[in-house]
Design a protein around this motif. Structure first.
Motif, PDB file in Angstrom:
ATOM      1  N   PRO A 174       0.836  -1.204   0.000  1.00 58.72           N
ATOM      2  CA  PRO A 174       0.000   0.000   0.000  1.00 58.72           C
ATOM      3  C   PRO A 174       0.875   1.261   0.000  1.00 58.72           C
ATOM      4  CG  PRO A 174      -0.741  -1.539   1.673  1.00 58.72           C
ATOM      5  CD  PRO A 174       0.558  -2.069   1.150  1.00 58.72           C
ATOM      6  N   PRO A 175       0.355   2.347  -0.533  1.00 58.14           N
ATOM      7  CA  PRO A 175       1.109   3.593  -0.537  1.00 58.14           C
ATOM      8  C   PRO A 175       1.336   4.123   0.883  1.00 58.14           C
ATOM      9  CG  PRO A 175      -1.018   3.848  -1.663  1.00 58.14           C
ATOM     10  CD  PRO A 175      -0.936   2.460  -1.183  1.00 58.14           C
ATOM     11  N   GLN A 176       2.425   4.845   1.061  1.00 58.44           N
ATOM     12  CA  GLN A 176       2.754   5.411   2.371  1.00 58.44           C
ATOM     13  C   GLN A 176       1.630   6.293   2.905  1.00 58.44           C
ATOM     14  OE1 GLN A 176       5.488   4.590   4.269  1.00 58.44           O
ATOM     15  NE2 GLN A 176       4.330   5.679   5.847  1.00 58.44           N
ATOM     16  N   GLU A 177       0.920   6.984   2.008  1.00 56.67           N
ATOM     17  CA  GLU A 177      -0.191   7.839   2.434  1.00 56.67           C
ATOM     18  C   GLU A 177      -1.277   7.039   3.150  1.00 56.67           C
ATOM     19  OE1 GLU A 177       1.011   7.780  -0.710  1.00 56.67           O
ATOM     20  OE2 GLU A 177       2.006   9.733  -0.843  1.00 56.67           O
ATOM     21  N   LEU A 178      -1.517   5.802   2.699  1.00 59.49           N
ATOM     22  CA  LEU A 178      -2.503   4.958   3.376  1.00 59.49           C
ATOM     23  C   LEU A 178      -1.983   4.550   4.748  1.00 59.49           C
ATOM     24  CD1 LEU A 178      -5.174   3.440   3.510  1.00 59.49           C
ATOM     25  CD2 LEU A 178      -4.069   1.535   2.322  1.00 59.49           C
TER      26      LEU A 178
ATOM     27  N   LEU B 185     -10.948   5.218   3.789  1.00 58.49           N
ATOM     28  CA  LEU B 185      -9.515   5.517   3.758  1.00 58.49           C
ATOM     29  C   LEU B 185      -8.831   4.745   2.641  1.00 58.49           C
ATOM     30  CD1 LEU B 185      -8.577   5.504   7.557  1.00 58.49           C
ATOM     31  CD2 LEU B 185      -8.766   7.487   6.035  1.00 58.49           C
ATOM     32  N   HIS B 186      -9.221   3.485   2.462  1.00 60.61           N
ATOM     33  CA  HIS B 186      -8.646   2.682   1.386  1.00 60.61           C
ATOM     34  C   HIS B 186      -9.061   3.213   0.017  1.00 60.61           C
ATOM     35  CE1 HIS B 186      -7.914   0.029   4.757  1.00 60.61           C
ATOM     36  NE2 HIS B 186      -7.039  -0.602   4.006  1.00 60.61           N
ATOM     37  N   ALA B 187     -10.314   3.617  -0.101  1.00 60.81           N
ATOM     38  CA  ALA B 187     -10.797   4.177  -1.373  1.00 60.81           C
ATOM     39  C   ALA B 187     -10.043   5.454  -1.730  1.00 60.81           C
ATOM     40  CB  ALA B 187     -12.298   4.456  -1.286  1.00 60.81           C
ATOM     41  N   LYS B 188      -9.757   6.260  -0.741  1.00 60.66           N
ATOM     42  CA  LYS B 188      -9.076   7.543  -0.986  1.00 60.66           C
ATOM     43  C   LYS B 188      -7.591   7.362  -1.297  1.00 60.66           C
ATOM     44  CE  LYS B 188      -8.196  12.046   1.092  1.00 60.66           C
ATOM     45  NZ  LYS B 188      -8.456  12.932   2.237  1.00 60.66           N
ATOM     46  N   TYR B 189      -6.912   6.510  -0.531  1.00 58.83           N
ATOM     47  CA  TYR B 189      -5.457   6.432  -0.628  1.00 58.83           C
ATOM     48  C   TYR B 189      -4.925   5.260  -1.449  1.00 58.83           C
ATOM     49  CZ  TYR B 189      -5.495  10.052   2.897  1.00 58.83           C
ATOM     50  OH  TYR B 189      -5.704  11.230   3.566  1.00 58.83           O
ATOM     51  N   TRP B 190      -5.804   4.304  -1.829  1.00 57.96           N
ATOM     52  CA  TRP B 190      -5.359   3.169  -2.646  1.00 57.96           C
ATOM     53  C   TRP B 190      -6.485   2.770  -3.586  1.00 57.96           C
ATOM     54  CZ3 TRP B 190      -3.480  -2.213  -0.495  1.00 57.96           C
ATOM     55  CH2 TRP B 190      -2.482  -2.731  -1.328  1.00 57.96           C
TER      56      TRP B 190
END
Length: 124
Positions: A17-21, A98-103
């Protein structure tokens, strides 16, 4: 208070996952822990080292991973406690968002289930 298990399922091998997540999850879980809702949880490694015990017709057999037929795996889990089912559902949706937004490029299924403490019906 009712306790719940939340878990996240996704296709295995979709990458990290991206660091933002990770950052958003750290903040979210910190807030939930401070409110006394988040009791425990964490991420899970892939199925390459997983072990299943299969019971079939009264016999137990061990099946070691990785599992070529597994398309979707549990990637993380949490134990939470809420005053009501409605609050648990609302927070699980926020977690999924949160997952929808960041990944957004990954399909994630965020599941919430009430933990049984005996023979009573859910929500009791």
């Amino acid at each position: 208070m009712p306790r719940f298990m939340g878990f996240v399922r996704m296709e295995e091998g979709v990458g990290t996952p991206p660091q933002e997540l990770f950052d958003a999850m750290d903040a979210y879980i910190g807030e939930q822990a401070a409110k006394g809702v988040f009791l425990d949880g964490g991420g899970l490694y892939g199925t390459e080292d997983a072990v299943n015990f299969v019971v079939r017709e009264g016999e137990v057999s061990r099946v070691d991973g990785p599992y070529a037929e597994a398309k979707e795996v549990v990637g993380g889990w949490a134990i939470m406690e809420y005053p009501s089912l409605e609050e648990a559902v609302a927070d699980q949706r926020e977690f999924a968002e949160l997952h929808a937004k960041y990944w957004p490029e990954v399909t994630v299924i965020s599941t919430l289930r009430q933990i049984s403490t005996g023979p009573e019906a859910p929500g009791a």
